[in-house]
Design a protein around this motif. Structure first.
Motif, PDB file in Angstrom:
ATOM      1  N   PHE A  79      41.958  -2.533  25.321  1.00 56.43           N
ATOM      2  CA  PHE A  79      42.804  -1.206  26.217  1.00 56.43           C
ATOM      3  C   PHE A  79      42.910  -0.788  27.520  1.00 56.43           C
ATOM      4  CE2 PHE A  79      45.995   2.832  26.568  1.00 56.43           C
ATOM      5  CZ  PHE A  79      46.624   2.664  25.992  1.00 56.43           C
ATOM      6  N   LEU A  80      41.428  -0.281  28.144  1.00 58.63           N
ATOM      7  CA  LEU A  80      41.253   0.537  29.448  1.00 58.63           C
ATOM      8  C   LEU A  80      40.804  -0.656  30.273  1.00 58.63           C
ATOM      9  CD1 LEU A  80      38.348   3.362  28.184  1.00 58.63           C
ATOM     10  CD2 LEU A  80      41.326   3.774  28.556  1.00 58.63           C
ATOM     11  N   LYS A  81      41.243  -2.081  29.976  1.00 51.73           N
ATOM     12  CA  LYS A  81      40.627  -2.809  31.136  1.00 51.73           C
ATOM     13  C   LYS A  81      41.337  -2.764  32.573  1.00 51.73           C
ATOM     14  CE  LYS A  81      39.413  -6.914  29.444  1.00 51.73           C
ATOM     15  NZ  LYS A  81      39.468  -7.959  28.824  1.00 51.73           N
ATOM     16  N   ASP A  82      43.264  -2.163  31.572  1.00 52.29           N
ATOM     17  CA  ASP A  82      43.803  -2.726  33.232  1.00 52.29           C
ATOM     18  C   ASP A  82      43.975  -1.058  34.015  1.00 52.29           C
ATOM     19  OD1 ASP A  82      43.998  -5.391  32.816  1.00 52.29           O
ATOM     20  OD2 ASP A  82      45.580  -4.769  31.095  1.00 52.29           O
ATOM     21  N   LYS A  83      43.304  -0.093  32.920  1.00 50.34           N
ATOM     22  CA  LYS A  83      43.741   1.279  33.499  1.00 50.34           C
ATOM     23  C   LYS A  83      43.028   1.288  35.092  1.00 50.34           C
ATOM     24  CE  LYS A  83      46.299   1.840  30.187  1.00 50.34           C
ATOM     25  NZ  LYS A  83      47.664   1.874  30.165  1.00 50.34           N
ATOM     26  N   HIS A  84      43.484   2.465  35.230  1.00 48.92           N
ATOM     27  CA  HIS A  84      42.695   2.789  37.142  1.00 48.92           C
ATOM     28  C   HIS A  84      42.052   3.858  36.867  1.00 48.92           C
ATOM     29  CE1 HIS A  84      44.994   0.185  38.560  1.00 48.92           C
ATOM     30  NE2 HIS A  84      46.331  -0.161  38.251  1.00 48.92           N
ATOM     31  N   GLU A  85      40.711   4.167  36.198  1.00 49.20           N
ATOM     32  CA  GLU A  85      40.300   4.844  35.355  1.00 49.20           C
ATOM     33  C   GLU A  85      39.800   6.236  36.932  1.00 49.20           C
ATOM     34  OE1 GLU A  85      37.695   3.990  32.957  1.00 49.20           O
ATOM     35  OE2 GLU A  85      38.440   1.216  33.064  1.00 49.20           O
ATOM     36  N   LYS A  86      39.311   5.645  37.562  1.00 52.21           N
ATOM     37  CA  LYS A  86      39.153   6.107  39.037  1.00 52.21           C
ATOM     38  C   LYS A  86      40.269   7.723  39.400  1.00 52.21           C
ATOM     39  CE  LYS A  86      35.863   3.102  40.754  1.00 52.21           C
ATOM     40  NZ  LYS A  86      35.618   2.633  42.244  1.00 52.21           N
ATOM     41  N   MET A  87      41.503   6.939  38.579  1.00 49.42           N
ATOM     42  CA  MET A  87      42.519   7.872  38.822  1.00 49.42           C
ATOM     43  C   MET A  87      42.798   9.365  38.439  1.00 49.42           C
ATOM     44  SD  MET A  87      44.565   5.005  40.781  1.00 49.42           S
ATOM     45  CE  MET A  87      46.535   6.425  41.167  1.00 49.42           C
ATOM     46  N   ILE A  88      41.732   8.769  37.211  1.00 52.18           N
ATOM     47  CA  ILE A  88      42.310   9.463  35.992  1.00 52.18           C
ATOM     48  C   ILE A  88      40.781  10.941  35.888  1.00 52.18           C
ATOM     49  CG2 ILE A  88      42.664   9.792  33.317  1.00 52.18           C
ATOM     50  CD1 ILE A  88      43.524   6.878  33.837  1.00 52.18           C
TER      51      ILE A  88
END
Length: 693
Positions: A592-601
């Protein structure tokens, strides 16, 4: 189906004893592989080896003529037929060349394309012609890095080949030529036998004819069991016992082909004046004989030894006297060197180390000793139950025996000699033992140091050598390791993990590099190379213990140098029975997290945005987990952590089922992603689960 017995004996000059068993086994396995390639069946293969022969006896080998299918591959279909479906010139020429009717051809289709093919049958060579070829290939594929050329011939083998016997039942394969030698039916006799030739008329007579004619026991294991039985029987007659020594027994078995076991005497003067371990070393390692130990006191060597001769004589007395003379000469040398060394105390040899180079670019043995003192002091910081004064004393004396006459004459006794001299000089017992144990383990299955000081000194010594060699660019390759750095690294790993020594290995290696005068800017570069070297040895260490390689790599993915932490994780994950359920949930989170832009969160949860009970409940469980496992992570109790991790599975599944993560409100969506990031962080503290799915 015609079945016969095939015999091949390769008569050689003296083969290397330490490699003989392995050479014989490789020959046997190579031959099996070649038979399989040629589709030749058999019932059983017996293999034999003595110092001067390698032999195979194949029982019920199928000698009937065979045919094999051969694929005749033609042009690609697109080139074989024109647009009207008529054969092209390429197809016609191929068919003509192989005498094939195009109407009888078949097609081969795979991912690369489609071709015309034709299956043809071809008669296999007669077995009498195949067996010599198979034999030569099997011999040439024996690679033990010690091959020789002889008599100007451009051929190589472990030792010069002098004779080759080949029989198929009672038929001599006279036309067969291997290594430029024509085969015959004359077996090599015993090297001292008056009967120079032993004629064999049938392959089934082997190996009994060798024993009948020359008392040669061709079967390695039978010869070994005979020696073992005889030495134990003789030892009992003098109220003694033989200590188990598999390596010595194997080597002696490979040195003789017609063993005669005899008892000889030791002068009591030697057993009184020379330390027992040194006597044992000279008898076993130097002279390849068997010391006899007292039944009541296992460490005491009785005034006898057993030797194995390859000669059967009417007068054993002269043979015994000759062996006693050689043995006493070696023991006399030892007494001479001991007397000479004892004129000085062990500590007095320390200054002599200034004149002995450790290695070019790495200073003298004296400088190495000073480096070791510095390193053991740093290791002591992590192992304070050790007496620091004794640790430093053992380190200062650790290399002193290297300049003694005894070690100069008997290099393998380094450390052992130092221990005895230290005890004679009234040094503390744990100091003396550590001097000996600094070299342990010397191979992958060798015993570890038994004392804490010995363990610390061994780690320091090995790390100093590893970091020193890496600092001057002497890095082992895949096949070459002239300085034994792989063994040294594995030794450090085994001591730290098995003895549970909680040292900061990264810091110790960096300190060692500093003491080798490596520039600060280069320390991190060289350390990375050493770290990668250690990781490869760790993989080898756990593979040998049959751990799942995926689990090992998942833990090592973080490239940590905390060996105890690594070990606890690997064992906990390997022994955890229901790890699959955790793996599945981690995979679901990661996907699920693969496509998320985690650095912006942001990583901070906004509790006001938790609008569903399932997400509030999940946060509560995450916080509770982090609180209750904080101390468990410090104490490396990963089994307990995994058990607590299982409590997360149900609420995570409920969260995925009931909560829509991709909410239309972008802030709520981000908040829910942060929950998943927190969960993934929990699992990543244990291992990189991506290697397990």
């Amino acid at each position: 189906m015609t079945k016969k017995t095939f015999l091949v004996e390769i008569g050689t000059e003296e083969l290397p004893a330490k490699k003989l068993k392995n050479i014989s086994l490789i020959f046997y396995k190579n031959f099996i592989n070649e038979l399989k390639k040629n589709n030749i069946s058999y019932k059983k293969i017996n293999y034999f080896s003595t110092p001067r022969r390698l032999a195979l006896q194949i029982i019920e080998i199928n000698t009937s003529e065979k045919t094999k299918k051969i694929i005749k591959k033609g042009p690609a279909i697109k080139n074989a037929f024109d647009e009207n479906g008529n054969p092209t010139i390429a197809a016609q020429n191929w068919a003509k060349n192989y005498k094939v009717n195009l109407n009888q051809t078949q097609r081969l289709k795979n991912q690369k394309g489609e071709w015309l093919i034709h299956y043809a049958e071809k008669k296999q060579k007669k077995i009498e012609l195949l067996l010599p070829i198979i034999t030569e290939v099997a011999l040439k594929n024996i690679n033990v890095n010690s091959n020789m050329r002889w008599e100007g011939e451009n051929i190589k083998f472990i030792r010069p080949i002098r004779n080759i016997v080949m029989l198929l039942d009672n038929i001599i394969l006279k036309e067969a030529i291997i290594f430029h030698l024509r085969c015959n039916n004359i077996l090599q006799s015993h090297i001292s036998s008056k009967e120079e030739k032993i004629y064999i008329t049938d392959a089934k007579e082997y190996p009994s004819i060798l024993f009948k004619k020359s008392k040669i026991i061709a079967h390695h294991e039978n010869r070994k069991e005979q020696i073992k039985y005889e030495i134990n029987k003789i030892a009992k007659k003098v109220n003694g016992a033989i200590k188990k020594d598999s390596l010595l027994l194997e080597e002696v078995t490979s040195l003789v082909e017609s063993p005669k076991v005899l008892l000889a005497n030791l002068k009591k003067d030697y057993t009184d004046k020379i330390p027992q371990e040194i006597i044992g070393y000279i008898i076993k390692k130097q002279q390849k004989c068997f010391p006899i130990y007292s039944i009541n006191e296992e460490k005491n060597i009785l005034p006898y030894f057993i030797f194995i001769t390859n000669i059967h004589s009417q007068n054993n007395k002269n043979i015994i006297l000759g062996n006693e003379k050689v043995m006493h000469a070696r023991l006399s040398d030892a007494i001479f060197f001991l007397k000479k060394d004892r004129k000085s105390k062990l500590k007095d040899y320390l200054k002599c180390l200034k004149n002995i180079s450790f290695y070019k670019g790495l200073g003298t043995l004296y400088q190495k000793t000073l480096r070791l003192v510095f390193i053991v002091k740093k290791i002591f910081f992590y192992t304070k139950e050790i007496n620091e004064i004794n640790l430093i004393r053992a380190t200062l004396l650790s290399k002193c025996d290297l300049v003694t006459e005894m070690v100069s004459e008997f290099p393998e006794l380094q450390g052992t000699i130092g221990m005895y001299y230290a005890l004679e000089n009234k040094e503390k017992k744990e100091v003396a033992i550590a001097i000996k144990e600094q070299y342990l383990p010397s191979f992958s299955t060798d015993k570890l140091p038994s004392t804490p000081i010995g363990s610390v000194l061994s780690i320091a010594d090995k790390i100093d050598t590893i970091s020193g060699m890496f600092s001057i660019g002497e890095i082992p390759g895949p096949e070459k390791d002239p300085f034994g750095l792989k063994r040294a690294t594995l030794g450090v790993i085994r001591i730290i993990i098995i003895k549970k020594i909680p040292i900061n290995l990264k810091r110790i290696i960096e300190i060692s590099l500093e003491k080798h005068n490596v520039e600060k800017s280069n320390i991190s570069v060289i350390f990375e190379k050493i770290k990668n070297f250690f990781i490869k040895r760790l993989i080898f260490f756990y593979e040998n213990q049959k751990y799942n390689i995926n689990i090992v790599q998942s833990v090592l993915a973080y490239e940590s140098m905390d060996l105890l932490d690594i070990d606890e994780k690997i064992k906990a994950i390997s022994n955890f029975k229901k790890i699959e359920s955790i793996i599945l949930i981690v995979k679901r989170i990661s996907n699920f997290l693969k496509d998320k832009h985690e650095k912006m969160i942001s990583t901070k949860i906004n509790e006001r945005l938790l609008i569903q009970i399932e997400e509030r409940k999940l946060l509560e469980i995450i916080n509770d987990f982090n609180y209750t496992t904080k101390q468990l992570f410090i104490e490396k109790k990963y089994t307990e952590i995994l058990l607590k991790t299982k409590l997360l599975i149900k609420p995570i599944n409920t969260f995925f089922k009931k909560v829509q993560i991709n909410h239309e409100d972008i802030e709520i969506q981000k908040n829910r992603v942060i929950l998943l990031i927190k969960l993934r962080k929990i699992f990543l503290q244990i291992t990189n689960f991506s290697y397990l799915y």
